[in-house]
Each structure stands twice: as structure tokens, then as C-alpha cells.
Scaffold this active site. Sequence first.
Site, PDB file in Angstrom:
ATOM      1  N   PRO A  10     -15.037  16.926  -8.398  1.00  0.00           N
ATOM      2  CA  PRO A  10     -15.980  17.422  -9.402  1.00  0.00           C
ATOM      3  C   PRO A  10     -15.367  17.595 -10.793  1.00  0.00           C
ATOM      4  O   PRO A  10     -14.207  17.984 -10.929  1.00  0.00           O
ATOM      5  CB  PRO A  10     -16.423  18.778  -8.834  1.00  0.00           C
ATOM      6  N   ASN A  11     -16.190  17.280 -11.761  1.00  0.00           N
ATOM      7  CA  ASN A  11     -15.896  17.442 -13.197  1.00  0.00           C
ATOM      8  C   ASN A  11     -14.925  16.402 -13.753  1.00  0.00           C
ATOM      9  O   ASN A  11     -14.692  16.358 -14.963  1.00  0.00           O
ATOM     10  CB  ASN A  11     -15.378  18.860 -13.509  1.00  0.00           C
ATOM     11  N   ARG A  18     -13.022  16.886 -21.464  1.00  0.00           N
ATOM     12  CA  ARG A  18     -12.890  18.145 -20.736  1.00  0.00           C
ATOM     13  C   ARG A  18     -11.496  18.742 -20.930  1.00  0.00           C
ATOM     14  O   ARG A  18     -10.489  18.145 -20.520  1.00  0.00           O
ATOM     15  CB  ARG A  18     -13.107  17.873 -19.240  1.00  0.00           C
ATOM     16  N   TYR A  23      -5.995  18.352 -19.296  1.00  0.00           N
ATOM     17  CA  TYR A  23      -6.261  17.091 -18.589  1.00  0.00           C
ATOM     18  C   TYR A  23      -6.051  15.843 -19.429  1.00  0.00           C
ATOM     19  O   TYR A  23      -6.246  14.728 -18.923  1.00  0.00           O
ATOM     20  CB  TYR A  23      -7.694  17.124 -18.016  1.00  0.00           C
ATOM     21  N   ASN A  75      -7.753  13.021  -6.044  1.00  0.00           N
ATOM     22  CA  ASN A  75      -7.679  14.251  -6.820  1.00  0.00           C
ATOM     23  C   ASN A  75      -8.925  15.058  -6.434  1.00  0.00           C
ATOM     24  O   ASN A  75     -10.021  14.787  -6.939  1.00  0.00           O
ATOM     25  CB  ASN A  75      -7.661  13.960  -8.322  1.00  0.00           C
ATOM     26  N   ALA A  78     -11.482  20.843  -8.193  1.00  0.00           N
ATOM     27  CA  ALA A  78     -11.631  22.249  -7.783  1.00  0.00           C
ATOM     28  C   ALA A  78     -11.713  22.407  -6.266  1.00  0.00           C
ATOM     29  O   ALA A  78     -11.349  23.466  -5.729  1.00  0.00           O
ATOM     30  CB  ALA A  78     -12.863  22.856  -8.443  1.00  0.00           C
ATOM     31  N   HIS A  81      -8.834  23.778  -3.944  1.00  0.00           N
ATOM     32  CA  HIS A  81      -8.539  25.189  -3.686  1.00  0.00           C
ATOM     33  C   HIS A  81      -9.590  25.860  -2.814  1.00  0.00           C
ATOM     34  O   HIS A  81      -9.478  27.059  -2.528  1.00  0.00           O
ATOM     35  CB  HIS A  81      -8.446  25.926  -5.037  1.00  0.00           C
ATOM     36  N   ASP A  88     -10.686  18.694   6.371  1.00  0.00           N
ATOM     37  CA  ASP A  88     -10.944  18.297   7.753  1.00  0.00           C
ATOM     38  C   ASP A  88     -11.397  16.843   7.832  1.00  0.00           C
ATOM     39  O   ASP A  88     -11.077  16.141   8.801  1.00  0.00           O
ATOM     40  CB  ASP A  88     -12.004  19.206   8.384  1.00  0.00           C
ATOM     41  N   GLU A  99      -2.072  13.218  -2.850  1.00  0.00           N
ATOM     42  CA  GLU A  99      -2.867  14.158  -3.649  1.00  0.00           C
ATOM     43  C   GLU A  99      -2.343  14.135  -5.085  1.00  0.00           C
ATOM     44  O   GLU A  99      -1.140  14.268  -5.305  1.00  0.00           O
ATOM     45  CB  GLU A  99      -2.690  15.561  -3.037  1.00  0.00           C
ATOM     46  N   HIS A 101      -2.859  15.597  -9.124  1.00  0.00           N
ATOM     47  CA  HIS A 101      -3.474  16.493 -10.117  1.00  0.00           C
ATOM     48  C   HIS A 101      -2.929  16.136 -11.485  1.00  0.00           C
ATOM     49  O   HIS A 101      -1.720  15.941 -11.645  1.00  0.00           O
ATOM     50  CB  HIS A 101      -3.154  17.962  -9.815  1.00  0.00           C
ATOM     51  N   LEU A 102      -3.819  16.069 -12.447  1.00  0.00           N
ATOM     52  CA  LEU A 102      -3.381  15.797 -13.816  1.00  0.00           C
ATOM     53  C   LEU A 102      -2.519  16.936 -14.343  1.00  0.00           C
ATOM     54  O   LEU A 102      -1.468  16.721 -14.945  1.00  0.00           O
ATOM     55  CB  LEU A 102      -4.609  15.623 -14.710  1.00  0.00           C
ATOM     56  N   SER A 103      -2.991  18.151 -14.139  1.00  0.00           N
ATOM     57  CA  SER A 103      -2.249  19.320 -14.622  1.00  0.00           C
ATOM     58  C   SER A 103      -1.271  19.788 -13.537  1.00  0.00           C
ATOM     59  O   SER A 103      -1.404  19.409 -12.365  1.00  0.00           O
ATOM     60  CB  SER A 103      -3.227  20.449 -14.980  1.00  0.00           C
ATOM     61  N   ARG A 108      -0.442  27.222 -13.419  1.00  0.00           N
ATOM     62  CA  ARG A 108      -1.745  27.708 -13.884  1.00  0.00           C
ATOM     63  C   ARG A 108      -2.135  28.986 -13.134  1.00  0.00           C
ATOM     64  O   ARG A 108      -1.285  29.681 -12.601  1.00  0.00           O
ATOM     65  CB  ARG A 108      -2.757  26.571 -13.738  1.00  0.00           C
ATOM     66  N   ARG A 112      -5.241  28.498  -8.389  1.00  0.00           N
ATOM     67  CA  ARG A 112      -5.022  27.043  -8.332  1.00  0.00           C
ATOM     68  C   ARG A 112      -3.750  26.689  -7.579  1.00  0.00           C
ATOM     69  O   ARG A 112      -3.431  25.524  -7.377  1.00  0.00           O
ATOM     70  CB  ARG A 112      -4.933  26.457  -9.742  1.00  0.00           C
TER      71      ARG A 112
HETATM   72  C1  DQA Z   1      -7.139  19.370 -11.187  1.00  0.00           C
HETATM   73  C2  DQA Z   1      -6.693  20.832 -11.087  1.00  0.00           C
HETATM   74  C3  DQA Z   1      -7.772  21.682 -10.445  1.00  0.00           C
HETATM   75  O1  DQA Z   1      -7.337  23.044 -10.361  1.00  0.00           O
HETATM   76  C4  DQA Z   1      -9.027  21.643 -11.295  1.00  0.00           C
HETATM   77  O2  DQA Z   1     -10.058  22.390 -10.674  1.00  0.00           O
HETATM   78  C5  DQA Z   1      -9.464  20.275 -11.607  1.00  0.00           C
HETATM   79  C6  DQA Z   1      -8.466  19.249 -11.912  1.00  0.00           C
HETATM   80  C7  DQA Z   1      -6.131  18.515 -11.968  1.00  0.00           C
HETATM   81  O3  DQA Z   1      -6.257  17.300 -11.911  1.00  0.00           O
HETATM   82  O4  DQA Z   1      -5.241  19.045 -12.624  1.00  0.00           O
HETATM   83  O5  DQA Z   1     -10.653  19.996 -11.715  1.00  0.00           O
HETATM   84  O6  DQA Z   1      -7.263  18.831  -9.877  1.00  0.00           O
END
Ligand code: DQA
Length: 148
Positions: A10-11, A18, A23, A75, A78, A81, A88, A99, A101-103, A108, A112
Site C-alpha cells: 500500500p501507498n 510521497r 522514500y 516490499n 505498512a 508491520h 502466512d 524483503e 524497504h526503501l527506508s 524509524r 516499524r
Molecule cells: C516501507 C517502510 C514501511 O514502514 C512503510 O509503511 C512503507 C514503506 C519502505 O519501503 O521503506 O510504506 O516499506
Amino acid sequence: MALIFVINGPNLNLLGSREPAHYGHDTLETIEQRLTDMATGFGHQLEFIQHNHEGVLIDLIHAAGKHEVDYIIINPAAFTHTSVALRDALAAVAIPYIEVHLSNIYRREPFRQHSYFSDLAQGVISGLGATGYELALIAANHYLTQPK
Ligand code: DQA
């Protein structure tokens, strides 16, 4: 040739605008184009998925299991977490995954810093921005082409 799913949660469709301090400025389309170019060089096929709904992502992971997807780069955003259900689904199909993650989620907020995905992943890349996806593809290619 391997089939690799690149799944974004998501997002992440909002990348580029964003929270760029977290990011970066690349859009998802730019990232996907770079990955496509790399995958062509490796001789692999990528399928890109981005969705904001947990159940849809679960269904797509089930479909990956049925369609003999060789590898997943994910990725979970959210859902990282929160989602036992997505975890599953990945455990059920037993497709190896990385896995991304950009950040750097460990720099953080405390909420997270726990991932439902990391202990089942082949590896975790966090904090290297969009480059993390490219590094994940290099690692996936290495895994897929090494003798088993
Ligand atoms: C994220 C980190 C997550 O905590 C956050 O909710 C995201 C992006 C990242 O790519 O850093 O949406 O997965």
C-alpha cells in the site's frame, strides 16, 4: 529463464511524491523500468504488482504459487508491520523471497522496527532507497542461476 514477481504494498503507487525524505524521488514506474532493463539482461521475466488491499495481495501470492513463480521481491510497505495473513500466504506458497524497504525501518519509529516477513525471507534490504530493488534482483538472479 525465471519468472519473478515484484510486489509492492500500500501507498507505494505514490512513490515520487510521497514523503521523499523517506522514500526518495523515483516513481514506481521508473523503478520498474530499471528492473525490466536489468531482468532483460539476466534473461528473466518480471511481473509487477502494486496493490493497496491486503486480500488482493494474498490472492496474487496464491496465484504465484499456482503459476510456478520462481522468486518474489516484495516490499510489503505498512503490511510489513501488521499482516500475519500476508506472511502466512508467503509461507504457504513457499516461494523464496527477498524483503525490500526503501527506508531504513530500523532508524524509524519503534512500530516499524518489527517485520512479520524477515525471518522467512532469504534476505532483507532496508534503507538503500530504490537501489534496494536492483540489489534484490541481482541476489535473486544469483540464487536462481547457481547450481542447487
Ligand atoms: C516501507 C517502510 C514501511 O514502514 C512503510 O509503511 C512503507 C514503506 C519502505 O519501503 O521503506 O510504506 O516499506
